[in-house]
Design an enzyme around this catalytic site. Structure first.
Site, mmCIF file in Angstrom:
data_model
loop_
_atom_site.group_PDB
_atom_site.id
_atom_site.type_symbol
_atom_site.label_atom_id
_atom_site.label_comp_id
_atom_site.label_asym_id
_atom_site.label_seq_id
_atom_site.Cartn_x
_atom_site.Cartn_y
_atom_site.Cartn_z
ATOM 1 N N ARG A 52 0.566 -0.659 -0.002
ATOM 2 C CA ARG A 52 0.020 -0.023 -0.020
ATOM 3 C C ARG A 52 1.212 0.971 -0.032
ATOM 4 O O ARG A 52 0.619 2.155 -0.064
ATOM 5 C CB ARG A 52 -0.767 -0.087 1.161
ATOM 6 C CG ARG A 52 -1.821 1.416 1.286
ATOM 7 C CD ARG A 52 -3.007 0.659 2.541
ATOM 8 N NE ARG A 52 -2.738 0.904 3.516
ATOM 9 C CZ ARG A 52 -3.344 0.755 4.445
ATOM 10 N NH1 ARG A 52 -4.841 0.846 4.830
ATOM 11 N NH2 ARG A 52 -2.384 0.919 5.648
ATOM 12 N N ARG A 111 15.964 14.690 -2.943
ATOM 13 C CA ARG A 111 15.888 13.097 -1.796
ATOM 14 C C ARG A 111 14.883 12.808 -1.091
ATOM 15 O O ARG A 111 14.464 13.695 -0.489
ATOM 16 C CB ARG A 111 17.067 12.570 -1.107
ATOM 17 C CG ARG A 111 18.689 11.672 -1.508
ATOM 18 C CD ARG A 111 19.598 11.725 -0.750
ATOM 19 N NE ARG A 111 19.254 11.878 0.928
ATOM 20 C CZ ARG A 111 19.936 13.596 0.876
ATOM 21 N NH1 ARG A 111 21.067 13.615 0.013
ATOM 22 N NH2 ARG A 111 20.521 13.912 1.830
ATOM 23 N N LYS A 146 -2.701 6.972 1.336
ATOM 24 C CA LYS A 146 -2.189 7.739 2.640
ATOM 25 C C LYS A 146 -1.407 8.727 2.850
ATOM 26 O O LYS A 146 0.162 7.895 2.628
ATOM 27 C CB LYS A 146 -2.084 5.685 2.942
ATOM 28 C CG LYS A 146 -2.756 6.005 4.796
ATOM 29 C CD LYS A 146 -2.891 4.405 5.236
ATOM 30 C CE LYS A 146 -2.613 4.691 6.394
ATOM 31 N NZ LYS A 146 -3.122 5.406 7.308
ATOM 32 N N GLU A 152 -16.380 6.103 5.664
ATOM 33 C CA GLU A 152 -15.722 5.293 6.730
ATOM 34 C C GLU A 152 -14.698 6.207 8.017
ATOM 35 O O GLU A 152 -15.441 8.104 7.876
ATOM 36 C CB GLU A 152 -13.644 5.480 6.075
ATOM 37 C CG GLU A 152 -13.000 6.461 5.441
ATOM 38 C CD GLU A 152 -12.464 6.377 5.205
ATOM 39 O OE1 GLU A 152 -11.311 5.402 5.328
ATOM 40 O OE2 GLU A 152 -11.265 7.040 4.459
#
Ligand code: PXG
Length: 306
Positions: free
Chosen positions: A68, A125, A167, A200
């Protein structure tokens, strides 16, 4: 009044005295685990994360969490700069360094340090860090008595604006809903999609039970494809139930036999009241209790050894 900027002592850091943090390839004491104020994870919430649990010396569904994380990163064009195997090793090393067998693991990848503009190309980075600490469990009475939750007016992010399956480090949508729930006297908020379907909660998925059917919203309603949600759907057949994903409204929750929430931190937690309406008997449901038991058994049985 003086306008002089004074140095103020930093508040004490959470975690044990010698907590070791993984930061960009090294394990460092928590006092040295510090980031630049130019990190775009902080400046813009530009980054992705996972919350993972270890039970009894094993990391629960680590591959699913890493899959995920990599999907979230791919969706925001963020090159983690490590392979999935390398990241798995880093998670396990962080747990070993802290001698943790039962833990909450926060794995974070930010866009890294850039300038004050939004442009992610200016961030050469990524920043990768892993915090593994003792798990702060929810109060026992939440499980024995069940939660009271309320729907809130803050709608879940539209997937056409920011897909809830990313996420990301940008949780303001959920935090605003959590604040609203608190104002209304509830511990947790039920968030709806723009179309008015149940999506949710702020950090948990939601299920209702009607007869032998276990129902949860699809990701198209704005639900994260939770790892705990997936495990509970798999377990449904072991307790004689069938699981399905479909759109539904608060009416289905109000008239359900049982309702519960799932998440890595909360595990499986019963809901006994929604918007002042008792659910079913108004106490944690029998089938929810069986699922909680089955989930606990599962967490003790499987996982990547630390
Ligand atoms: N929905 C959302 C929006 C989440 O952030 C879940 C569902 C449950 O998914 P998992 O994979 O954990 O079963 C999450 C993840 C917290 C906290 O402090 C919880 C999450 C994320 C960040 C913080 O409770 N849950």
């Amino acid at each position: 009044m003086s306008t002089e900027v004074k140095a103020v002592p930093a508040p004490p850091l959470p975690g044990g005295p010698s907590l070791q943090i993984y930061l960009n390839g090294a394990l460092v004491p928590k006092e040295q685990a510090v980031l630049s104020v130019f990190d775009h994870g902080l400046l813009y919430g530009d980054g992705v994360f996972e919350g993972i649990r270890a039970y009894n010396g094993r990391v629960f569904r680590l591959k699913e969490h890493l899959d995920r994380l990599f999907r979230s990163a791919q969706a925001i064009v963020l090159d983690i700069g490590m392979t999935q195997d390398e990241l798995q090793t880093a998670v396990l090393q962080t747990l070993q360094a802290n001698a943790l067998r039962d833990a909450y693991i926060r794995l974070v990848v930010t866009r890294g340090v850039g300038d004050l503009g939004l442009d992610p190309k200016k961030c050469p980075r990524p920043t990768v860090f892993i915090i593994a600490d003792k798990i702060a469990l929810y109060p026992k009475e939440c499980y024995s008595q069940g939660l009271e939750v309320n729907t809130v007016s803050t709608r879940r992010n539209s997937s056409q604006a920011l897909n809830p399956n990313i996420k990301s480090l940008n949780y303001l949508n959920n935090i605003l809903a959590k604040i609203e729930a608190g104002v209304s006297g509830a511990r947790e908020a039920i968030m709806l999609s723009l179309e008015g379907y149940v999506a949710e909660c702020t950090g948990d998925n939601i299920f209702f039970i009607k007869g032998k059917r276990l129902v949860t919203p699809p990701s198209t309603a704005g639900a994260l494809e939770g790892i705990t949600r997936g495990a509970v759907m798999q377990l449904s057949s072991t307790v004689g139930m069938t699981a399905e994903e479909r759109l539904f409204t608060t009416f289905d929750l109000y008239t359900a036999d049982e309702v519960f929430l799932t998440g890595t931190a909360a595990e499986v937690i019963p809901v006994v009241k929604i918007d002042a309406r008792p659910i079913g008997s108004g106490t944690p449901g029998h089938q929810t209790k069986r699922l909680i038991e089955a989930f606990h058994t599962l967490t003790q049985q499987e996982g990547v050894p630390i």
